[in-house]
Design a protein around this motif. Structure first.
Motif, PDB file in Angstrom:
ATOM      1  N   THR B 237       0.826  -1.213   0.000  1.00  0.00           N
ATOM      2  CA  THR B 237       0.000   0.000   0.000  1.00  0.00           C
ATOM      3  C   THR B 237       0.858   1.260   0.000  1.00  0.00           C
ATOM      4  O   THR B 237       0.473   2.268  -0.578  1.00  0.00           O
ATOM      5  CB  THR B 237      -0.948   0.009   1.205  1.00  0.00           C
ATOM      6  OG1 THR B 237      -0.169  -0.075   2.399  1.00  0.00           O
ATOM      7  CG2 THR B 237      -1.906  -1.165   1.169  1.00  0.00           C
ATOM      8  N   CYS B 240       1.727   1.754  -3.434  1.00  0.00           N
ATOM      9  CA  CYS B 240       0.585   1.830  -4.356  1.00  0.00           C
ATOM     10  C   CYS B 240       0.339   3.265  -4.807  1.00  0.00           C
ATOM     11  O   CYS B 240       0.289   4.183  -3.998  1.00  0.00           O
ATOM     12  CB  CYS B 240      -0.664   1.274  -3.675  1.00  0.00           C
ATOM     13  SG  CYS B 240      -2.121   1.414  -4.710  1.00  0.00           S
ATOM     14  N   THR B 242      -2.360   4.474  -5.845  1.00  0.00           N
ATOM     15  CA  THR B 242      -3.711   4.968  -5.616  1.00  0.00           C
ATOM     16  C   THR B 242      -4.159   4.909  -4.157  1.00  0.00           C
ATOM     17  O   THR B 242      -5.215   5.423  -3.833  1.00  0.00           O
ATOM     18  CB  THR B 242      -4.709   4.162  -6.470  1.00  0.00           C
ATOM     19  OG1 THR B 242      -4.601   2.785  -6.125  1.00  0.00           O
ATOM     20  CG2 THR B 242      -4.434   4.333  -7.943  1.00  0.00           C
ATOM     21  N   CYS B 243      -3.385   4.278  -3.289  1.00  0.00           N
ATOM     22  CA  CYS B 243      -3.757   4.264  -1.865  1.00  0.00           C
ATOM     23  C   CYS B 243      -3.572   5.667  -1.286  1.00  0.00           C
ATOM     24  O   CYS B 243      -2.656   6.381  -1.662  1.00  0.00           O
ATOM     25  CB  CYS B 243      -2.883   3.283  -1.078  1.00  0.00           C
ATOM     26  SG  CYS B 243      -3.445   1.578  -1.217  1.00  0.00           S
ATOM     27  N   LYS B 294      -8.106  -4.737   1.866  1.00  0.00           N
ATOM     28  CA  LYS B 294      -7.332  -3.983   0.879  1.00  0.00           C
ATOM     29  C   LYS B 294      -7.820  -4.300  -0.535  1.00  0.00           C
ATOM     30  O   LYS B 294      -8.128  -3.394  -1.313  1.00  0.00           O
ATOM     31  CB  LYS B 294      -5.845  -4.329   0.999  1.00  0.00           C
ATOM     32  CG  LYS B 294      -4.986  -3.692  -0.094  1.00  0.00           C
ATOM     33  CD  LYS B 294      -3.548  -4.187  -0.089  1.00  0.00           C
ATOM     34  CE  LYS B 294      -3.399  -5.494  -0.832  1.00  0.00           C
ATOM     35  NZ  LYS B 294      -1.995  -5.857  -1.095  1.00  0.00           N
ATOM     36  N   LYS B 298      -9.827  -1.870  -3.470  1.00  0.00           N
ATOM     37  CA  LYS B 298      -9.387  -1.657  -4.853  1.00  0.00           C
ATOM     38  C   LYS B 298     -10.473  -2.045  -5.850  1.00  0.00           C
ATOM     39  O   LYS B 298     -10.714  -1.359  -6.839  1.00  0.00           O
ATOM     40  CB  LYS B 298      -8.141  -2.508  -5.143  1.00  0.00           C
ATOM     41  CG  LYS B 298      -6.961  -2.213  -4.251  1.00  0.00           C
ATOM     42  CD  LYS B 298      -6.297  -0.960  -4.700  1.00  0.00           C
ATOM     43  CE  LYS B 298      -5.471  -0.323  -3.627  1.00  0.00           C
ATOM     44  NZ  LYS B 298      -5.231   1.068  -3.851  1.00  0.00           N
ATOM     45  N   HIS B 302     -14.134   1.478  -3.640  1.00  0.00           N
ATOM     46  CA  HIS B 302     -13.932   2.772  -4.287  1.00  0.00           C
ATOM     47  C   HIS B 302     -14.905   2.954  -5.458  1.00  0.00           C
ATOM     48  O   HIS B 302     -15.522   4.008  -5.612  1.00  0.00           O
ATOM     49  CB  HIS B 302     -12.487   2.900  -4.770  1.00  0.00           C
ATOM     50  CG  HIS B 302     -12.148   4.270  -5.258  1.00  0.00           C
ATOM     51  ND1 HIS B 302     -11.720   5.269  -4.422  1.00  0.00           N
ATOM     52  CD2 HIS B 302     -12.196   4.809  -6.503  1.00  0.00           C
ATOM     53  CE1 HIS B 302     -11.516   6.371  -5.122  1.00  0.00           C
ATOM     54  NE2 HIS B 302     -11.788   6.123  -6.397  1.00  0.00           N
ATOM     55  N   PRO B 310     -11.963   0.487 -11.252  1.00  0.00           N
ATOM     56  CA  PRO B 310     -10.965   0.041 -10.276  1.00  0.00           C
ATOM     57  C   PRO B 310     -10.241   1.187  -9.593  1.00  0.00           C
ATOM     58  O   PRO B 310      -9.963   2.220 -10.215  1.00  0.00           O
ATOM     59  CB  PRO B 310      -9.962  -0.744 -11.128  1.00  0.00           C
ATOM     60  CG  PRO B 310     -10.671  -1.109 -12.366  1.00  0.00           C
ATOM     61  CD  PRO B 310     -11.718  -0.067 -12.596  1.00  0.00           C
ATOM     62  N   MET B 311      -9.914   0.980  -8.322  1.00  0.00           N
ATOM     63  CA  MET B 311      -9.024   1.913  -7.627  1.00  0.00           C
ATOM     64  C   MET B 311      -7.616   1.374  -7.830  1.00  0.00           C
ATOM     65  O   MET B 311      -6.928   0.974  -6.886  1.00  0.00           O
ATOM     66  CB  MET B 311      -9.364   1.948  -6.138  1.00  0.00           C
ATOM     67  CG  MET B 311      -8.625   3.033  -5.373  1.00  0.00           C
ATOM     68  SD  MET B 311      -8.596   2.676  -3.609  1.00  0.00           S
ATOM     69  CE  MET B 311      -8.273   4.308  -2.959  1.00  0.00           C
ATOM     70  N   CYS B 312      -7.214   1.362  -9.078  1.00  0.00           N
ATOM     71  CA  CYS B 312      -5.954   0.716  -9.439  1.00  0.00           C
ATOM     72  C   CYS B 312      -5.617   1.151 -10.855  1.00  0.00           C
ATOM     73  O   CYS B 312      -6.493   1.216 -11.707  1.00  0.00           O
ATOM     74  CB  CYS B 312      -6.134  -0.802  -9.392  1.00  0.00           C
ATOM     75  SG  CYS B 312      -4.744  -1.716 -10.078  1.00  0.00           S
ATOM     76  N   CYS B 318       2.736  -2.780  -6.300  1.00  0.00           N
ATOM     77  CA  CYS B 318       2.392  -3.553  -5.099  1.00  0.00           C
ATOM     78  C   CYS B 318       3.042  -4.927  -5.156  1.00  0.00           C
ATOM     79  O   CYS B 318       3.671  -5.358  -4.195  1.00  0.00           O
ATOM     80  CB  CYS B 318       0.878  -3.672  -4.949  1.00  0.00           C
ATOM     81  SG  CYS B 318       0.036  -4.213  -6.430  1.00  0.00           S
ATOM     82  N   TYR B 328      -0.548  -9.570  -6.775  1.00  0.00           N
ATOM     83  CA  TYR B 328      -1.870  -8.933  -6.747  1.00  0.00           C
ATOM     84  C   TYR B 328      -2.725  -9.405  -7.931  1.00  0.00           C
ATOM     85  O   TYR B 328      -3.879  -9.795  -7.738  1.00  0.00           O
ATOM     86  CB  TYR B 328      -1.645  -7.429  -6.690  1.00  0.00           C
ATOM     87  CG  TYR B 328      -2.808  -6.529  -6.981  1.00  0.00           C
ATOM     88  CD1 TYR B 328      -3.924  -6.495  -6.141  1.00  0.00           C
ATOM     89  CD2 TYR B 328      -2.762  -5.655  -8.067  1.00  0.00           C
ATOM     90  CE1 TYR B 328      -4.976  -5.625  -6.402  1.00  0.00           C
ATOM     91  CE2 TYR B 328      -3.801  -4.779  -8.324  1.00  0.00           C
ATOM     92  CZ  TYR B 328      -4.910  -4.764  -7.505  1.00  0.00           C
ATOM     93  OH  TYR B 328      -5.930  -3.899  -7.761  1.00  0.00           O
TER      94      TYR B 328
END
Ligand SMILES: Cc1cc2nc3c(=O)[nH]c(=O)nc-3n(C[C@H](O)[C@H](O)[C@H](O)COP(=O)(O)OP(=O)(O)OC[C@H]3O[C@@H](n4cnc5c(N)ncnc54)[C@H](O)[C@@H]3O)c2cc1C
Ligand code: SF4
Ligand code: SF4
Ligand code: SF4
Ligand code: SF4
Ligand code: SF4
Ligand code: FES
Lengths: 341, 351, 266
Positions: B237, B240, B242-243, B294, B298, B302, B310-312, B318, B328
């Motif tokens: 994270t 990451c 986007t975190c 977590k 993602k 979100h 996606p929150m990605c 990661c 992931y």
């Protein structure tokens, strides 16, 4: 008929006497214990052509071919010349004659764990420093056992060598990258010397004095707040040995040495041995030479002309704890004392 | 793109350009940090202020994400004395930040949290965000584990300029008028910047469109393996793009215990204490629960709030940073299978 | 720049009313608008912040009833009348007052949870025509942990209030012995003609079983309201600590209808 063999001479050339008369075991040095896999063909060929077909993995990380007949030794020496050239001369920059096999057995093969070419714990490339040390100690008639461990885990048993080298790091802390997760604190507590703690600023405090230099904190940190510096550091563990009389674990001699300091000191090793033995090399290991000279003289010799890096610290005195197979083995008639004045 | 012009600059011109840019901007870009990596004799690549073209490490993906420029790991929000809190100073200059398509797309997600969520703008984010412009770094080659194309983060238009990096030269596409003047003397070029079109790694990014599906997935046995595999370190994270999560802490200067700072520090749902209330009560005690939380943020949380997918951005950091080699994308694939498992059951159930 | 929404402002402590040894009510100067069920972030420079519900408010002040449990709350307990604490907020949605108007209102609260409904109860006490009537079941561990004793008495005597007060494991005059869930049966739901709302607030485990108990008593899910507590740091939907899937307790809560609350799985 038993052939007439000068076994001392052959031993000196890295051929070890066998209980089978007339047979010898070749020990190929592998300083740093990592070589191109192509050389496995060479040792295999020796074992199968001149040896008895078996192969022994030497305890000091040599490649051994048992059962070589004395008469075949010249052929074997011819055959291993390219190996000697490649490993001793090219890899380690050793200056030596390679036509008649190994000139000396006295400085034993420099052992090493795999180190940073592979290991996630390692701080140093154990091969690089082994090669540089090989250049300092080989060829040479004085006996010494050295090994190099990539980190204070000491997988290469630096604690049981005359001089054991341990690769260390002095992690640098970037407070701004720290999220105060405590992973390093827990890791240091579990795997090392418990020198880290979370402080009231949700950051990490360090009792730098007792840091063992393992780098576990760096590996554990999720943010890269701990980082290894660009320089690497060495620790020397002194005077460890195995044996029938008084085996003992080595003790900390020097810490936080840079490569220059380490190599500078090692360059003094033959001079020290020469002095202790009065210029007459005998089959006796380095640790015993320190015993004869006393630690203080040893220290003076080793530090002679060496400019230590500012971080370096050196033992003021060393007290070994021996396992005495005969109690009070150190107590003997004065005439038998070997202390050098 | 319309209204863009491209220029070809040599090393010396590039240095002049950077010197010129620095008059107005603080320029941030990925920089190689020798032996900065997790393991000995490995480097890291971090965002740092750069002064010259050659400072930029463009051959490798940065170890840590671009977000660190806008939301540093540790940031002072307020200075306090006994009777007041005073805001810390905003940046002295505008920011110009080099990043890849995924990195720049990740800023949209940061914006959603820091500027849109709950209709409240975070003032500390806004004051840097408003002054930030982005320079696209062309991905001449991709990196292990990139899957930007699977999440549509391979293309962006949120950049003012775009760089195609060469050893001693660069092709620069200018799309923001404000930068046109820097290139009045430069040699035009017909190079056109390319975005990644396909990644070697293809991820079938799961879609969870209902809360009850998300809740059923929470009980799925797929998470159990992570109790043993994941060490809850939070590396994923922190790395990451986007975190966004953080912690606030007050610290005092020891010389004078009455003055100090309120700081914001990056934090992570993977790390113990994230959900801990006074008295020690936690809501996700097991590592598998943290990991599940977590992943579902993602994939589901979100998107359910902002409806933007996606929150990605598929940057792959990661997995690259995970010391336990937890992939992931592999988890996403397992999640997709779990969703497929549950779906027919549900149909049968409702019938 | 607009006013910084997370900048705390110094406010004077007007009074401190100890309720129990570890729970005190702090009356703090405040002229910002507050709604029933909302919370504020209380700061002590050097120590940090803590979200605390407004247990009461009126012209020029807001009350916080605070339990001493950790760093910030310990710090608060060392303050005196006239000292400053720092406030920001209010935050959160608060109780859906309009839903309660002209209905039978049932409030079941445990421990410190009572402070989250105190201002609401007082509002209905002061305006007894607001709701048809009010059924209270308030539970505490023992006599030592009872909050708002004077108010409890006042409420018990109100004409349109039906109050049951319980102690988990202690006998005392005026108190029933048992858990709040043991007394759900005393609420005459059948007589409400469906025209009622229930409020549940307390420790998570208490809320869970009270919710289930109400459902067993035939209360429809959408008639139940709960106030959630989660770890919070920012209270403005940025820090992520209070998030459960798409829901941010600091923004969308802390009050949730049971239909939503039951599906919030951490
Ligand atoms: C919406 C809401 C309303 C609340 N109302 C009240 C109230 O009216 N009276 C009361 O006594 N308590 C209330 N609490 C709980 C109170 O916030 C915690 O007891 C308090 O934060 C503990 O802080 P501490 O520093 O003393 O404890 P520590 O254990 O030292 O806490 C450290 C940090 O953890 C966080 N934290 C710990 N517990 C909680 C928690 N339960 N909720 C959110 N963050 C937490 C805080 O950020 C705090 O700074 C409420 C919590 C929430 C979320
Ligand atoms: S390097 Fe030092 S501080 Fe870091 S884990 Fe090892 S002993 Fe602890
Ligand atoms: S592991 Fe890294 S981030 Fe965590 S407390 Fe240690 S230095 Fe800080
Ligand atoms: S989840 Fe992984 S791939 Fe996606 S944005 Fe974060 S670091 Fe990149
Ligand atoms: S995955 Fe975890 S750390 Fe990342 S934004 Fe979501 S809750 Fe925060
Ligand atoms: S980086 Fe890997 S081990 Fe660490 S928390 Fe993330 S998934 Fe778990
Ligand atoms: S408290 Fe920070 S997001 Fe809710």
């Amino acid at each position: 008929m038993v052939e007439d063999c000068n076994i001392k001479q052959m031993q000196n050339n890295c051929y070890r006497q066998s209980k089978v008369p007339d047979e010898f075991m070749l020990q190929l040095r592998v300083p740093g214990a990592l070589i191109d896999a192509k050389w496995l063909d060479v040792i295999q060929h020796i074992c199968q052509t001149w040896g008895n077909g078996s192969f022994h993995l030497g305890t000091r990380q040599t490649l051994n071919a048992p059962g070589i007949k004395a008469q075949n030794i010249p052929s074997v020496n011819d055959y291993i010349e390219p190996y000697l050239k490649a490993v001793e001369c090219d890899l380690c920059n050793v200056q030596m004659e390679t036509r008649n096999g190994y000139p000396y057995i006295a400085p034993r093969n420099i052992m090493a764990c795999i180190g940073s070419v592979h290991c996630i714990n390692a701080n140093i490339n154990t091969q690089n420093i082994s090669h540089k040390l090989e250049k300092e100690i080989y060829p040479n008639p004085y006996h010494i056992k050295i090994s190099v461990s990539g980190c204070p885990n000491d997988c290469a048993k630096a604690h049981f060598q005359d001089l054991g080298i341990v690769g260390c790091t002095r992690p640098i802390y970037d407070m701004d990258r720290c999220i105060g997760c405590g992973a390093c604190v827990r890791k240091c507590e579990k795997a090392a010397t418990r020198v880290l703690s979370l402080n009231d600023k949700h950051k990490v405090s360090k009792d730098a004095c007792c840091c063992v230099g393992c780098g576990e904190c760096v590996t554990a940190c999720p943010t890269g707040a701990w980082k290894r510096p660009n320089r690497i550091f060495y620790r020397i563990i002194l005077g460890g040995r195995t044996g029938k009389q008084c085996p003992r674990m080595g003790k900390l001699f020097a810490n936080w040495l840079t490569e220059d300091s380490l190599l500078g000191m090692m360059r003094n090793w033959p001079k020290f041995s020469d002095w202790v033995l009065g210029g007459k090399p005998v089959y006796i290991h380095g640790g015993h030479l320190i015993d004869r000279a006393g630690y203080q003289r040893f220290k003076e010799f080793m530090l002679d002309g060496v400019t230590l890096n500012p971080e370096a610290i050196i033992a003021e005195s060393v007290n070994w704890a021996e396992t005495e197979y005969r109690s009070n083995i150190h107590v003997k008639p004065l005439s038998k004392h070997q202390t050098v004045k | 793109m319309e209204n863009t012009s491209t220029y070809h600059l040599q090393a010396d011109e590039l240095d002049a350009l950077f010197a010129h840019l620095e008059e107005q901007y603080l320029v941030y870009a990925p920089v190689r940090i020798p032996s900065g990596g997790r393991y000995a004799q490995t480097d890291s690549v971090l965002y740092r202020p750069v002064h010259r073209y050659e400072d930029i490490e463009y051959r490798e993906r940065s170890t840590y994400p671009m977000k660190e420029v806008l939301t540093p790991i540790t940031q002072t929000l307020f200075y306090f004395t006994e009777d007041q809190y005073q805001e810390s100073k905003p940046p002295a200059k505008d920011l110009l930040i080099f990043g890849r398509a995924c990195d720049i797309n990740a800023i949209r997600i940061q914006d959603q949290i820091y500027l849109l969520n709950g209709g409240v703008e975070d003032p500390f984010y806004k004051r840097v965000r408003d002054r930030a412009k982005f320079v696209l770094m062309e991905c001449a080659q991709q990196f292990e584990g990139c899957f930007c194309c699977s999440v549509g983060a391979n293309v962006t238009d949120m950049h003012a300029m775009a760089f195609s990096f060469g050893e001693r030269d660069a092709q620069i596409e200018v799309s923001d008028e404000a930068f046109r003047d820097y290139f009045s003397q430069a040699k035009p070029s017909d190079y056109s910047i390319r975005f990644p079109e396909e990644n070697e790694l293809k991820v079938n990014y799961p879609v969870i469109d209902r809360m009850d599906m998300a809740n059923r997935l929470k009980d799925h046995p797929m998470w159990r393996e992570f109790d043993d595999r994941c060490i809850a370190c939070g590396s994923c994270t922190v790395a990451c793009s986007t975190c966004t999560c953080f912690e606030s802490t007050d610290i005092v200067y020891t010389q004078n215990a009455h003055i100090g700072e309120r700081r914001r520090t990056c934090s992570s749902c993977m790390v113990g204490g994230f959900d801990q209330m006074a008295g020690g009560q936690c809501f996700r005690n097991k590592t598998s629960e943290k990991y599940r939380y977590k992943i579902l943020h993602k994939v589901y949380g979100h998107d359910a709030r902002f409806h933007t997918g996606p929150m990605c951005v598929g940057c792959g950091r990661c997995s690259a940073r995970c010391p336990e080699l937890i992939s992931y994308p592999a988890t996403l694939n397992k999640l997709s299978r779990a969703i497929e498992e549950i779906q027919p059951e549900e149909v049968a159930h409702h019938a | 720049m607009l006013e910084n929404p997370i900048k705390p402002h110094a406010c004077e402590i007007l009074d401190i009313l100890p309720q129990t040894e570890t729970e005190w009510t702090f009356r703090v100067a405040n002229d910002r608008p507050v709604r029933h069920g909302q919370f504020m972030q209380l700061s002590l420079p050097r120590i940090g912040e803590a979200p605390i519900s407004a247990s009461g408010f009126g012209s020029g002040y807001v009350d916080f009833t605070i339990r001493k449990v950790g760093k910030v709350t310990d710090g608060l307990f060392s303050l005196q009348k006239g000292d400053s604490i720092f406030l920001r907020g209010c935050y959160g949605n608060g109780w859906p007052l309009e839903r309660f108007r002209n209905k039978h209102v049932v409030i079941i609260a445990g421990g410190t949870g009572v402070s989250a409904v105190k201002s609401l109860v007082d509002m209905m006490y002061n305006d007894q025509s607001y709701a048809k009537d009010l059924h209270l079941i308030f539970g505490f561990k023992n006599t030592c942990s009872v909050l708002f004793s004077d108010d409890l008495l006042r409420w018990k005597n109100a004409a349109s209030f039906h109050a049951t007060y319980t102690l988990d494991a202690e006998e005392a005059e005026g108190w029933q012995k048992g858990l709040v869930t043991d007394f759900l049966g005393s609420i005459p739901f059948a007589s409400f003609g469906g025209d009622y709302e229930c409020i549940v607030v307390g420790p998570p485990i208490m809320m869970k079983f009270t919710g289930l108990g109400l459902l067993t008593s035939g209360v429809p899910e959408d008639h139940i309201w709960m106030s959630f507590e989660r770890k919070m740091s920012c209270a403005i939907g940025k820090c992520g600590h209070c998030r459960i899937d798409e829901t941010y307790v600091c923004l969308d809560g802390p009050v949730f209808n049971y239909t939503i609350g039951r599906s919030l799985v951490d």
